[in-house]
Structures are given as structure tokens and as C-alpha cells.
Design a protein around this motif. Sequence first.
Motif, PDB file in Angstrom:
ATOM      1  N   THR A  58       0.762  -0.993   0.030  1.00 43.22           N
ATOM      2  CA  THR A  58      -0.174  -0.046   0.094  1.00 43.22           C
ATOM      3  C   THR A  58       0.829   1.191   0.150  1.00 43.22           C
ATOM      4  OG1 THR A  58      -0.068   0.155   2.359  1.00 43.22           O
ATOM      5  CG2 THR A  58      -1.787  -1.177   1.360  1.00 43.22           C
TER       6      THR A  58
ATOM      7  N   ARG B 223      -3.153  14.471  -9.824  1.00 43.22           N
ATOM      8  CA  ARG B 223      -3.363  13.571  -8.663  1.00 43.22           C
ATOM      9  C   ARG B 223      -2.460  13.563  -7.415  1.00 43.22           C
ATOM     10  NH1 ARG B 223      -3.450   8.606 -12.784  1.00 43.22           N
ATOM     11  NH2 ARG B 223      -5.660   7.993 -13.137  1.00 43.22           N
TER      12      ARG B 223
ATOM     13  N   LEU C  69      -3.544   4.027  -0.902  1.00 44.52           N
ATOM     14  CA  LEU C  69      -3.769   3.428  -2.234  1.00 44.52           C
ATOM     15  C   LEU C  69      -3.192   1.963  -2.187  1.00 44.52           C
ATOM     16  CD1 LEU C  69      -2.268   6.126  -4.778  1.00 44.52           C
ATOM     17  CD2 LEU C  69      -4.355   6.060  -3.429  1.00 44.52           C
ATOM     18  N   ASP C  70      -3.984   1.178  -2.984  1.00 44.64           N
ATOM     19  CA  ASP C  70      -3.762  -0.223  -2.855  1.00 44.64           C
ATOM     20  C   ASP C  70      -2.594  -0.420  -3.973  1.00 44.64           C
ATOM     21  OD1 ASP C  70      -5.218  -0.301  -5.280  1.00 44.64           O
ATOM     22  OD2 ASP C  70      -6.739  -1.281  -4.335  1.00 44.64           O
TER      23      ASP C  70
ATOM     24  N   TRP D  75      -3.937  13.738  -3.795  1.00 48.06           N
ATOM     25  CA  TRP D  75      -3.318  12.767  -2.791  1.00 48.06           C
ATOM     26  C   TRP D  75      -2.693  13.257  -1.433  1.00 48.06           C
ATOM     27  CZ3 TRP D  75       1.165   8.761  -4.245  1.00 48.06           C
ATOM     28  CH2 TRP D  75       1.092   7.560  -3.299  1.00 48.06           C
TER      29      TRP D  75
ATOM     30  N   GLU E 230      -4.888   9.759   1.161  1.00 50.75           N
ATOM     31  CA  GLU E 230      -5.625   8.378   1.192  1.00 50.75           C
ATOM     32  C   GLU E 230      -4.711   7.382   0.948  1.00 50.75           C
ATOM     33  OE1 GLU E 230      -8.457   6.357  -2.299  1.00 50.75           O
ATOM     34  OE2 GLU E 230      -7.658   8.259  -2.784  1.00 50.75           O
TER      35      GLU E 230
ATOM     36  N   SER F 141      -1.840   1.756 -11.933  1.00 49.03           N
ATOM     37  CA  SER F 141      -2.863   2.544 -12.721  1.00 49.03           C
ATOM     38  C   SER F 141      -2.123   3.980 -12.687  1.00 49.03           C
ATOM     39  CB  SER F 141      -4.224   2.694 -12.410  1.00 49.03           C
ATOM     40  OG  SER F 141      -4.737   3.254 -11.229  1.00 49.03           O
ATOM     41  N   TRP F 142      -1.708   4.547 -11.675  1.00 49.19           N
ATOM     42  CA  TRP F 142      -1.311   5.942 -11.651  1.00 49.19           C
ATOM     43  C   TRP F 142      -0.054   6.067 -12.052  1.00 49.19           C
ATOM     44  CZ3 TRP F 142      -2.837   8.966  -6.555  1.00 49.19           C
ATOM     45  CH2 TRP F 142      -4.215   8.947  -6.462  1.00 49.19           C
TER      46      TRP F 142
ATOM     47  N   THR G 149      -3.875   0.295  -7.732  1.00 48.44           N
ATOM     48  CA  THR G 149      -4.108   1.994  -8.206  1.00 48.44           C
ATOM     49  C   THR G 149      -2.791   2.488  -8.353  1.00 48.44           C
ATOM     50  OG1 THR G 149      -6.188   2.103  -6.394  1.00 48.44           O
ATOM     51  CG2 THR G 149      -5.156   4.266  -7.168  1.00 48.44           C
TER      52      THR G 149
END
Length: 253
Positions: free
Chosen positions: A127, A154, A165-166, A158, A163, A172-173, A169
Motif C-alpha cells: 500500500t 493526482r 492506495l492499494d 493525494w 488516501e 494505474s497511476w 491503484t
Amino acid sequence: MADELLVERRGDALWLTMNRPERRNAINPALLGAFESVLGAIPDGVRAVVLTGAGPSFCAGADLEWMAAQAMSDVEATAGSRRVSALFAAYDALPVPLVARINGPAVGGGVGLAAIADVAVAAEGATFQLAEVLVGLVPAMISPYVTRRVGPGRAREWVLTAERLDAGTALSWGLVGAVVPPEKLDETVEQRLALLRRGAPGALAAAKAFMRRVEGLAPPAVAEEAIKVISERRTTAEARERAAAFLAGKKKT
């Protein structure tokens, strides 16, 4: 080398393992000093540096317990911040590729270490969190590197939301380049190292330096830097030898 950072030569790769598992590999002065020592002692022939964490975590960022126990003056705090900033900049500027083997949670500065890596591979359970605002701080030193990886929009959201993130994600980022089962983590890192070994060492170093120099430049300035670096590389013995070998191999087929 301090016990807080395990340094191991594996063939032509130098593996650095943050070794404070009881503190989730949080960065304290001893670990910081060990990272600094590596910079002046990278052996000849090393083609890549691999960074990972001992135990279930990658890196929890700054050691908040240590920070809370210190009574620092503004001057001391500024000096400490400059030291950390310089360390991130130095590892970002390594002439050899930096590979992040992200075996577990990365928080704060741990995210920064992932962001400065040229290649980042994460385990499925990893994470990622920029948690600084939750404890009254700002991820100021690492946010430029994070922004470079995920984009300003982003990154800004963030930083403010903190947050968690897993790994999917993060993939994908664009924060990491691959997410694999934990048992496949070492195999995937070795595959990436094999790809990196195909590049000429001087060309890899020049490519990294070029991409750093052109960050944020206007297109005309980028074009001038591109002309300069291509012209310089074409005249090197490394480029001539590699090109000749490639052409010879192509002719044989």
C-alpha cells in the motif's frame, strides 16, 4: 555499514535492505547515515542498485517516534531537512538504474523512495500513503518526485486527502511499473535487472541525466539538450562499439 541498512553485492547489482523491521523501516539518523555512506562506496562494475525493506514493510518514512523525542531548534531542523533533501536528490541522480522492490506498505518518505526509482515493482499487498498532513506535516521534499510520477493533479489531491492506495491503484497511476504476487517479487526484479543489463552503461547514465535536465523545460530548450546529448553520445567509443556489434549481428542473420 550500519546494521540499519544491509548492503549486499549480488553479481552486478547492489542490494540495499532497510533493516528496521520493528519500526517498519522508518528512517532515523542512523539509517540516513548508512544511505549516505553507500553513495561514496558503490563498487566498480555495479550496474544497478536495488532498494527494499526487511520484514513486512517497505518503508514507513520518517521515524515519528524519534522526531517526537527530539527538541530541535529551527537551525537544527533546517539542517536535518537539507540533509534528507540532499539524500533524495543524490539517489535520484544515481548514474546507474535504481530499482525499488516494494515488499509492503510505503508511507511518506517510503513513497518518495518508490517515486525516485527508475524501476518500481510492488507486491500485491503493498500500500502507498502520503500521510504527512495527518500528523501536521507536509510531504514537501518528496512531492516533486511523486508529482513527476503521477502528475500534478493526482499528486495534489493525494497530498491533501492522505488516501491509502492499494498496489493496483499505484500501478494505474504510474507510481509503480508492475504488481506481482509476493512470491514472484524477486523473480520480477531479476527480470527487470536483465532488461537493464542490455543497455550500455554510459548510455544509461546519459539517458538518466538527460531526462533530469529537461524536466520542466520549454520544447526549444529540450530540443537543444537533445541535440547536445545525441551529438556527444555518437562520438563515444561505447556507442561506436555497440553500433558495430549490432550491425555485425544483423548482417549475420
